[in-house]
Scaffold this active site. Structure first.
Site, PDB file in Angstrom:
ATOM      1  CB  ALA A   1      -0.925   0.021   1.212  1.00 45.17           C
ATOM      2  CG  ASP A   2       2.078   3.478  -2.978  1.00 45.92           C
ATOM      3  OD1 ASP A   2       3.191   3.995  -3.127  1.00 45.92           O
ATOM      4  OD2 ASP A   2       1.757   2.396  -3.495  1.00 45.92           O
ATOM      5  NE  ARG A   3      -1.895   9.402   0.876  1.00 43.77           N
ATOM      6  CZ  ARG A   3      -1.534  10.629   1.253  1.00 43.77           C
ATOM      7  NH1 ARG A   3      -2.163  11.230   2.234  1.00 43.77           N
ATOM      8  NH2 ARG A   3      -0.553  11.241   0.629  1.00 43.77           N
TER       9      ARG A   3
END
Length: 359
Positions: A246-248
């Site tokens: 995940a990036d965010r």
């Protein structure tokens, strides 16, 4: 010897240019913030944790080289904050760089306000703060791997599991070991991994170029598949779980990750396969209520129309090239794997420490 996305010693930062992999392994010197920004923007280095580490270490290298020399501590603090704000603009969707910039900026301000502080003591404190990120990220990744492997094995009726993953979430995306790929490494080390299926991850092929490279390097049994093959792979290849990075991750558990993740989650739901997101708590942004609030980066059209500089698409065709998509929290059926444990999306807010909540 493990793969390294970056090599650092006081005053020197070198990054592995991931655009050249797997054909060439070439480390490039990052002499300061501007070069750090350019390497991040060009995706020579990528992966939310690695972006934050390279960004902050590029500032540390510039400070060690004498940037801001001659300024008082107030002037140096301003230079540090301006540099951090600039680094955040390189790739805005990944929250780790923004969070690191906020935390390091606040730390610099606190240090500068100490009566006994000098410009030189501030410089040294900021360098040490950036250096500490390296070791913490590696420790967090190993914890993510252990928590995730244990959770998968407890949920699976089989002694050995088959995992499908997307994009690159390994040593090349972090300080080492990896997030989703860290879970896979832990399963392999425990002797409970049957097989890995990794997607090619169009249009930039991080799966084919980078994840496949890491899996072969570590002698982990794996097969590369096209992104369009994920549903049939789930149906026919005995996939036990899907694990992505995940990036965010926002407050309700909605998750931004490499484009293509959303369709993976939909397919996993249909096939009743647990879908996991593996990410450090630094990738969790509880200041945003839901995924619709995340700014999605759009990449240049050439990344979709060209391969190795050769155009493969018909001239004149329009291109839409978002780098990420949002997976709704209700599709994250296995859980969100962090260094603190594995949580259902609705448990995330209560599970994270106050500093990560933005309180």
């Amino acid at each position: 010897m493990s793969l390294e996305a970056l090599r650092y010693r006081r005053g020197s930062l070198r990054i592995l240019n991931q655009l050249l992999l797997p054909q060439r392994s070439c480390y490039e010197e990052i002499g300061g913030v501007r070069q750090g920004w350019e390497a991040i923007r060009a995706m020579k280095v990528r992966g939310a944790p690695a972006i934050a580490i390279v960004g902050c270490l590029s500032l540390a290298v510039e400070l060690h080289g004498g940037a801001g020399m001659g300024q008082d501590k107030t002037g140096l603090e301003t230079f540090i904050r301006d540099s951090l704000r600039y680094l955040v603009t390189a790739r805005p969707t990944a929250v780790n760089m923004a969070r690191a910039a906020e935390e390091l900026g606040a730390f610099a301000s606190q240090e500068a306000q100490r009566e006994e502080a000098t410009a030189e003591s501030l410089r040294e404190s900021v360098i040490q703060w950036a250096e500490a990120m390296l070791e913490k990220d590696l420790q967090d990744n190993r914890s993510i791997g252990e928590h995730g492997a244990r959770h998968l094995l407890q949920a699976s009726p089989q002694d050995k599991v088959t995992v499908l993953t997307h994009c690159n979430t390994g040593s090349l995306a972090t300080a080492g070991y990896g997030t989703a790929l860290g879970v896979i490494r832990s399963l392999h080390a425990l002797g409970h991994l049957e097989h890995v299926y990794c997607t090619e991850t169009r249009p930039y092929n991080q799966g084919a170029r980078l994840t496949a490279y890491e899996l072969v390097y570590d002698h982990i049994p794996a097969t590369l598949i096209a992104d369009s093959m994920v549903s049939v792979a789930m149906k026919e290849k005995g996939v036990s779980a899907v694990v992505v990075g995940a990036d965010r991750v926002v407050a309700n558990g909605d998750t931004a990750n490499k484009v293509g993740t959303y369709q993976l989650a939909i397919a996993a739901k249909h096939h009743e396969i647990p879908f996991y997101v593996a990410a450090p708590s630094t990738s969790c942004d509880l200041s945003l209520a839901e995924g619709a609030e995340i700014v999605i980066e759009e990449r240049p059209s050439q990344e979709l129309t060209d391969v190795n500089g050769v155009r493969i698409a018909a001239p004149g065709i329009g291109v839409w090239n978002p780098a990420f998509d949002i997976t709704p929290h209700e599709l994250i059926t296995g859980g969100i794997i962090t260094e603190l444990g594995v949580f259902c999306p609705e448990e995330l807010r209560a599970a994270l420490p106050g500093a990560v909540k933005g309180e």
